[in-house]
Design a protein around this motif. Structure first.
Motif, PDB file in Angstrom:
ATOM      1  N   GLU A  75       0.828  -1.205   0.000  1.00 53.04           N
ATOM      2  CA  GLU A  75       0.000   0.000   0.000  1.00 53.04           C
ATOM      3  C   GLU A  75       0.864   1.257   0.000  1.00 53.04           C
ATOM      4  O   GLU A  75       0.529   2.238  -0.654  1.00 53.04           O
ATOM      5  CB  GLU A  75      -0.976  -0.023   1.173  1.00 53.04           C
ATOM      6  CG  GLU A  75      -2.092  -1.034   0.959  1.00 53.04           C
ATOM      7  CD  GLU A  75      -3.033  -1.186   2.144  1.00 53.04           C
ATOM      8  OE1 GLU A  75      -2.661  -0.815   3.280  1.00 53.04           O
ATOM      9  OE2 GLU A  75      -4.145  -1.704   1.924  1.00 53.04           O
ATOM     10  N   GLN A  76       1.991   1.236   0.707  1.00 57.21           N
ATOM     11  CA  GLN A  76       2.901   2.377   0.708  1.00 57.21           C
ATOM     12  C   GLN A  76       3.540   2.566  -0.664  1.00 57.21           C
ATOM     13  O   GLN A  76       3.671   3.696  -1.144  1.00 57.21           O
ATOM     14  CB  GLN A  76       3.987   2.212   1.775  1.00 57.21           C
ATOM     15  CG  GLN A  76       4.841   3.449   1.960  1.00 57.21           C
ATOM     16  CD  GLN A  76       4.044   4.655   2.440  1.00 57.21           C
ATOM     17  OE1 GLN A  76       3.290   4.571   3.397  1.00 57.21           O
ATOM     18  NE2 GLN A  76       4.193   5.787   1.768  1.00 57.21           N
ATOM     19  N   VAL A  77       3.914   1.472  -1.309  1.00 56.28           N
ATOM     20  CA  VAL A  77       4.474   1.550  -2.666  1.00 56.28           C
ATOM     21  C   VAL A  77       3.455   2.159  -3.623  1.00 56.28           C
ATOM     22  O   VAL A  77       3.786   3.037  -4.430  1.00 56.28           O
ATOM     23  CB  VAL A  77       4.922   0.153  -3.159  1.00 56.28           C
ATOM     24  CG1 VAL A  77       5.196   0.146  -4.658  1.00 56.28           C
ATOM     25  CG2 VAL A  77       6.156  -0.319  -2.393  1.00 56.28           C
ATOM     26  N   LEU A  78       2.210   1.716  -3.535  1.00 52.49           N
ATOM     27  CA  LEU A  78       1.160   2.258  -4.400  1.00 52.49           C
ATOM     28  C   LEU A  78       0.951   3.750  -4.136  1.00 52.49           C
ATOM     29  O   LEU A  78       0.830   4.547  -5.078  1.00 52.49           O
ATOM     30  CB  LEU A  78      -0.142   1.487  -4.201  1.00 52.49           C
ATOM     31  CG  LEU A  78      -0.123   0.022  -4.642  1.00 52.49           C
ATOM     32  CD1 LEU A  78      -1.411  -0.673  -4.224  1.00 52.49           C
ATOM     33  CD2 LEU A  78       0.114  -0.103  -6.136  1.00 52.49           C
ATOM     34  N   LYS A  79       0.916   4.136  -2.872  1.00 51.00           N
ATOM     35  CA  LYS A  79       0.739   5.544  -2.513  1.00 51.00           C
ATOM     36  C   LYS A  79       1.886   6.384  -3.061  1.00 51.00           C
ATOM     37  O   LYS A  79       1.665   7.445  -3.659  1.00 51.00           O
ATOM     38  CB  LYS A  79       0.656   5.684  -0.991  1.00 51.00           C
ATOM     39  CG  LYS A  79       0.504   7.108  -0.503  1.00 51.00           C
ATOM     40  CD  LYS A  79       0.477   7.163   1.017  1.00 51.00           C
ATOM     41  CE  LYS A  79       0.460   8.608   1.477  1.00 51.00           C
ATOM     42  NZ  LYS A  79       0.554   8.727   2.921  1.00 51.00           N
ATOM     43  N   ASN A  80       3.117   5.925  -2.859  1.00 54.07           N
ATOM     44  CA  ASN A  80       4.285   6.660  -3.340  1.00 54.07           C
ATOM     45  C   ASN A  80       4.286   6.769  -4.868  1.00 54.07           C
ATOM     46  O   ASN A  80       4.626   7.821  -5.417  1.00 54.07           O
ATOM     47  CB  ASN A  80       5.570   5.998  -2.867  1.00 54.07           C
ATOM     48  CG  ASN A  80       5.770   6.101  -1.366  1.00 54.07           C
ATOM     49  OD1 ASN A  80       5.086   6.863  -0.689  1.00 54.07           O
ATOM     50  ND2 ASN A  80       6.691   5.315  -0.852  1.00 54.07           N
ATOM     51  N   ASP A  86       1.473  12.000  -9.758  1.00 57.50           N
ATOM     52  CA  ASP A  86       0.803  13.297  -9.597  1.00 57.50           C
ATOM     53  C   ASP A  86       1.805  14.437  -9.741  1.00 57.50           C
ATOM     54  O   ASP A  86       1.517  15.445 -10.398  1.00 57.50           O
ATOM     55  CB  ASP A  86       0.118  13.393  -8.232  1.00 57.50           C
ATOM     56  CG  ASP A  86      -1.116  12.510  -8.125  1.00 57.50           C
ATOM     57  OD1 ASP A  86      -1.606  12.022  -9.173  1.00 57.50           O
ATOM     58  OD2 ASP A  86      -1.580  12.295  -6.986  1.00 57.50           O
ATOM     59  N   ASN A  87       2.988  14.285  -9.143  1.00 59.20           N
ATOM     60  CA  ASN A  87       4.023  15.316  -9.253  1.00 59.20           C
ATOM     61  C   ASN A  87       4.482  15.480 -10.698  1.00 59.20           C
ATOM     62  O   ASN A  87       4.697  16.601 -11.163  1.00 59.20           O
ATOM     63  CB  ASN A  87       5.219  14.983  -8.363  1.00 59.20           C
ATOM     64  CG  ASN A  87       4.890  15.119  -6.892  1.00 59.20           C
ATOM     65  OD1 ASN A  87       3.915  15.755  -6.511  1.00 59.20           O
ATOM     66  ND2 ASN A  87       5.693  14.498  -6.055  1.00 59.20           N
ATOM     67  N   GLU A  88       4.629  14.346 -11.412  1.00 60.93           N
ATOM     68  CA  GLU A  88       5.020  14.415 -12.815  1.00 60.93           C
ATOM     69  C   GLU A  88       3.961  15.147 -13.628  1.00 60.93           C
ATOM     70  O   GLU A  88       4.280  15.960 -14.493  1.00 60.93           O
ATOM     71  CB  GLU A  88       5.223  13.002 -13.386  1.00 60.93           C
ATOM     72  CG  GLU A  88       6.449  12.307 -12.886  1.00 60.93           C
ATOM     73  CD  GLU A  88       6.553  10.869 -13.374  1.00 60.93           C
ATOM     74  OE1 GLU A  88       5.539  10.305 -13.848  1.00 60.93           O
ATOM     75  OE2 GLU A  88       7.651  10.311 -13.266  1.00 60.93           O
ATOM     76  N   GLN A  89       2.697  14.854 -13.343  1.00 61.78           N
ATOM     77  CA  GLN A  89       1.596  15.489 -14.057  1.00 61.78           C
ATOM     78  C   GLN A  89       1.591  16.993 -13.790  1.00 61.78           C
ATOM     79  O   GLN A  89       1.433  17.793 -14.703  1.00 61.78           O
ATOM     80  CB  GLN A  89       0.253  14.873 -13.656  1.00 61.78           C
ATOM     81  CG  GLN A  89      -0.937  15.422 -14.394  1.00 61.78           C
ATOM     82  CD  GLN A  89      -0.916  15.095 -15.882  1.00 61.78           C
ATOM     83  OE1 GLN A  89      -0.311  14.132 -16.318  1.00 61.78           O
ATOM     84  NE2 GLN A  89      -1.569  15.928 -16.667  1.00 61.78           N
ATOM     85  N   GLU A  90       1.795  17.378 -12.528  1.00 67.08           N
ATOM     86  CA  GLU A  90       1.828  18.800 -12.173  1.00 67.08           C
ATOM     87  C   GLU A  90       2.992  19.503 -12.870  1.00 67.08           C
ATOM     88  O   GLU A  90       2.841  20.616 -13.378  1.00 67.08           O
ATOM     89  CB  GLU A  90       1.941  18.967 -10.658  1.00 67.08           C
ATOM     90  CG  GLU A  90       0.680  18.615  -9.915  1.00 67.08           C
ATOM     91  CD  GLU A  90       0.856  18.645  -8.406  1.00 67.08           C
ATOM     92  OE1 GLU A  90       1.859  19.213  -7.926  1.00 67.08           O
ATOM     93  OE2 GLU A  90      -0.011  18.091  -7.715  1.00 67.08           O
TER      94      GLU A  90
END
Length: 100
Positions: A75-80, A86-90
């Motif tokens: 779950e942590q891997v998925l979140k990261n 999201d950062n790449e998209q921004e």
């Protein structure tokens, strides 16, 4: 198998198939079937049923502890991964806006 591990953890944490099913938003029969399939995949019973209650088998106790760690890590891997995306998209949108 990942989802089955999450169901198994919920059953153990809730001490109830019914409450685990409610928590996981599936039917009690569906969660029971998933645990049955998990037992088959693992190759040994993880729970010993006693009427409406159950207890962990020694293998089930080991599997539970390991599964909790693994599910948490996944779950942590998925979140990261989502945060990176999201950062790449921004960054992409910001650079595109600057070019316009």
């Amino acid at each position: 198998m990942f989802q089955q591990m999450k169901y198994f953890i919920a059953v153990v944490d809730e001490h109830s198939f019914t409450r685990a099913a409610e928590k996981c938003n599936i039917s009690q029969s569906a969660i029971s079937q998933q645990i049955k399939e998990l037992n088959q995949t693992v190759g040994t019973p993880l729970l010993k049923r006693q009427g409406r209650s159950f207890e962990l088998t020694p293998a089930g106790n080991y599997f539970y502890r390991q599964a909790k760690t693994m599910v948490s890590q996944i779950e942590q891997v998925l979140k990261n991964t989502r945060q990176i995306a999201d950062n790449e998209q921004e960054e992409y949108v910001s650079s595109f806006v600057k070019l316009s």
